[in-house]
Design a protein around this motif. Structure first.
Motif, PDB file in Angstrom:
ATOM      1  N   GLY A  15      30.115  20.815  45.085  1.00 29.40           N
ATOM      2  CA  GLY A  15      29.200  20.520  43.987  1.00 29.40           C
ATOM      3  C   GLY A  15      29.504  21.303  42.731  1.00 29.40           C
ATOM      4  O   GLY A  15      30.651  21.660  42.442  1.00 29.40           O
ATOM      5  N   GLU A  16      28.460  21.607  41.978  1.00 31.79           N
ATOM      6  CA  GLU A  16      28.589  22.403  40.758  1.00 31.79           C
ATOM      7  C   GLU A  16      28.370  23.864  41.127  1.00 31.79           C
ATOM      8  O   GLU A  16      27.269  24.275  41.486  1.00 31.79           O
ATOM      9  N   SER A  17      29.425  24.643  41.076  1.00 31.83           N
ATOM     10  CA  SER A  17      29.393  26.027  41.541  1.00 31.83           C
ATOM     11  C   SER A  17      28.287  26.845  40.868  1.00 31.83           C
ATOM     12  O   SER A  17      28.203  26.922  39.650  1.00 31.83           O
ATOM     13  N   SER A  18      27.422  27.459  41.695  1.00 32.36           N
ATOM     14  CA  SER A  18      26.355  28.314  41.179  1.00 32.36           C
ATOM     15  C   SER A  18      26.882  29.735  41.007  1.00 32.36           C
ATOM     16  O   SER A  18      27.412  30.311  41.955  1.00 32.36           O
ATOM     17  N   PRO A  19      26.749  30.320  39.833  1.00 30.94           N
ATOM     18  CA  PRO A  19      27.159  31.725  39.657  1.00 30.94           C
ATOM     19  C   PRO A  19      26.314  32.627  40.556  1.00 30.94           C
ATOM     20  O   PRO A  19      25.088  32.508  40.586  1.00 30.94           O
ATOM     21  N   ILE A  20      26.971  33.514  41.294  1.00 31.74           N
ATOM     22  CA  ILE A  20      26.272  34.393  42.239  1.00 31.74           C
ATOM     23  C   ILE A  20      26.666  35.841  41.974  1.00 31.74           C
ATOM     24  O   ILE A  20      27.854  36.153  41.843  1.00 31.74           O
ATOM     25  N   ALA A  49      32.502  30.054  41.421  1.00 31.50           N
ATOM     26  CA  ALA A  49      33.633  29.903  42.341  1.00 31.50           C
ATOM     27  C   ALA A  49      34.947  29.848  41.579  1.00 31.50           C
ATOM     28  O   ALA A  49      35.948  30.443  41.984  1.00 31.50           O
ATOM     29  N   GLU A  50      34.928  29.166  40.453  1.00 37.75           N
ATOM     30  CA  GLU A  50      36.158  29.033  39.657  1.00 37.75           C
ATOM     31  C   GLU A  50      36.632  30.381  39.116  1.00 37.75           C
ATOM     32  O   GLU A  50      37.830  30.662  39.087  1.00 37.75           O
ATOM     33  N   GLU A  51      35.674  31.218  38.723  1.00 37.55           N
ATOM     34  CA  GLU A  51      36.043  32.551  38.217  1.00 37.55           C
ATOM     35  C   GLU A  51      36.621  33.427  39.327  1.00 37.55           C
ATOM     36  O   GLU A  51      37.596  34.153  39.117  1.00 37.55           O
ATOM     37  N   ILE A  52      36.032  33.343  40.508  1.00 35.55           N
ATOM     38  CA  ILE A  52      36.533  34.135  41.631  1.00 35.55           C
ATOM     39  C   ILE A  52      37.933  33.680  42.021  1.00 35.55           C
ATOM     40  O   ILE A  52      38.819  34.491  42.293  1.00 35.55           O
ATOM     41  N   ILE A  53      38.128  32.375  42.052  1.00 35.18           N
ATOM     42  CA  ILE A  53      39.454  31.834  42.374  1.00 35.18           C
ATOM     43  C   ILE A  53      40.481  32.314  41.358  1.00 35.18           C
ATOM     44  O   ILE A  53      41.617  32.660  41.706  1.00 35.18           O
ATOM     45  N   THR A  96      32.335  46.768  41.520  1.00 35.68           N
ATOM     46  CA  THR A  96      32.515  45.504  40.806  1.00 35.68           C
ATOM     47  C   THR A  96      33.319  44.552  41.675  1.00 35.68           C
ATOM     48  O   THR A  96      34.095  44.979  42.535  1.00 35.68           O
ATOM     49  N   LEU A  97      33.133  43.263  41.468  1.00 37.67           N
ATOM     50  CA  LEU A  97      33.866  42.279  42.265  1.00 37.67           C
ATOM     51  C   LEU A  97      35.372  42.378  42.007  1.00 37.67           C
ATOM     52  O   LEU A  97      36.168  42.272  42.944  1.00 37.67           O
ATOM     53  N   GLU A  98      35.750  42.606  40.755  1.00 35.64           N
ATOM     54  CA  GLU A  98      37.185  42.749  40.454  1.00 35.64           C
ATOM     55  C   GLU A  98      37.784  43.920  41.221  1.00 35.64           C
ATOM     56  O   GLU A  98      38.867  43.828  41.797  1.00 35.64           O
TER      57      GLU A  98
END
Length: 328
Positions: free
Chosen positions: A169-174, A210-214, A287-289
């Motif tokens: 679907g439309e990736s929800s920012p988490i 999801a796109e940013e994480i990828i 941080t996620l990064e």
């Protein structure tokens, strides 16, 4: 102080147990399988057999307990339903804690659970919050968004193995958070009086799509990424078909939850007041990064070692994935 941790073998529960032991608390863990929980005993925790869905086992586990930390939840593969574990089991636990005169009950819930009454897991979490708040127990409810640890199997490993990454679907920012940071907040709540009888959001430093994480994984791994998208309509069709079979109801309920993270609405909240109340520094939050960079650095080092050993000994590359045991 003796703490009973429920769900201590899980991704978050084990971090809560580890941090509590390191902080000098006497830790007791409610477990169904002592072999799978052996590592907790090695750390210094006391193991007591019990099951949320067998309420007669709970009074013994709660004897002499000052505080309860409930991080348990039904797994998609469990034979019992979400309702049986996350509602009936939690009601039994809260009632038993009340009867045992437990001083503090910490419940780990889900952010925005009150906004999705049509999603079974979210509705049950919200109802549990209400039941706990009305129980007369001193409580702290921590509403979580997502764990960074889950991103490794969802994105990291498929990308490294050059497998497709699924996006629904439309990736929800988490706003994902490291479970080690969550555990620190959980244990901190035990010693801060101002956390009693209150609800707090517990989220990471930034809400990632999801796109940013990828994109971050692609940059750190140096690999191209194959993205496969599942339309939200197809997800609903699969979920509805599973409802025809009793054995798959739990999976269907989890698929319903998947819609929460595929509708484009962010799972995020302000943590400014949380850090003030808990007396912690926001700058110390992972941080996620940083988390992903640490993971990929360790993976790349391991791959170099495997290539070196292969060249040195002539042994074929092992069939098992080298990526699955390098996660915290």
């Amino acid at each position: 102080m003796t703490i009973l941790i429920v769900g201590a073998t899980g991704t978050l529960g084990r971090q809560v147990a580890r941090h509590a032991i390191d902080e000098g608390y006497k830790v007791r863990c409610l477990v169904r399988n002592s072999k799978k929980a052996a590592f907790l005993k090695e750390w210094g925790a006391e193991l007591v057999w019990g099951d949320l869905c067998r309420k007669e086992t709970l009074p013994f586990a709660l004897e002499g307990v000052t505080a309860v930390v409930d991080s348990s939840t039904a797994r998609p593969t469990d034979s019992l339903s979400v309702k049986q574990v996350d509602w009936e089991g939690k009601v039994a636990l809260i009632n038993a804690a009340k009867a045992a005169h437990v001083d503090h009950f910490i419940f780990l819930s889900i952010l925005n659970a009150d906004k999705y009454p049509e999603v079974p897991l979210m509705e049950i979490k919200h109802c549990t919050e209400l039941f706990l708040a009305e129980s007369s127990l001193n409580y702290t409810i921590l509403r979580l968004a997502g764990f960074m640890q889950g991103l490794i199997s969802q994105y990291g490993i498929p990308i490294l193995e050059e497998q497709p990454v699924w996006v629904t679907g439309e990736s929800s920012p988490i706003a994902y958070m490291n479970t080690q940071d969550i555990a620190k907040l959980v244990i901190r709540a035990l010693s801060v009086e101002e956390t009693k009888n209150k609800i707090f959001p517990i989220v990471g430093t930034y809400a990632w799509s999801a796109e940013e994480i990828i994109g971050v994984c692609k940059k750190l791994s140096g690999k191209e990424v194959k993205i496969t998208r599942m339309p939200i309509g197809l997800l609903r069709a699969v979920r509805n078909s599973l409802r025809f079979f009793q054995w798959s109801w739990n999976v269907a309920d989890r698929l319903a939850f998947a819609e929460v993270i595929a509708n484009g609405k962010p799972l995020d909240a302000s943590m400014e007041d949380v850090y003030k109340v808990f007396g912690l520094d926001a700058k110390e939050t992972t941080t996620l990064e940083g988390y992903l960079q640490d993971y990929f650095n360790r993976i790349m080092k391991k791959l170099k070692e495997l290539d070196y050993n292969k060249a040195k000994t002539g042994i074929r590359k092992p069939k098992k994935s080298p990526f699955k045991n390098v996660n915290n």
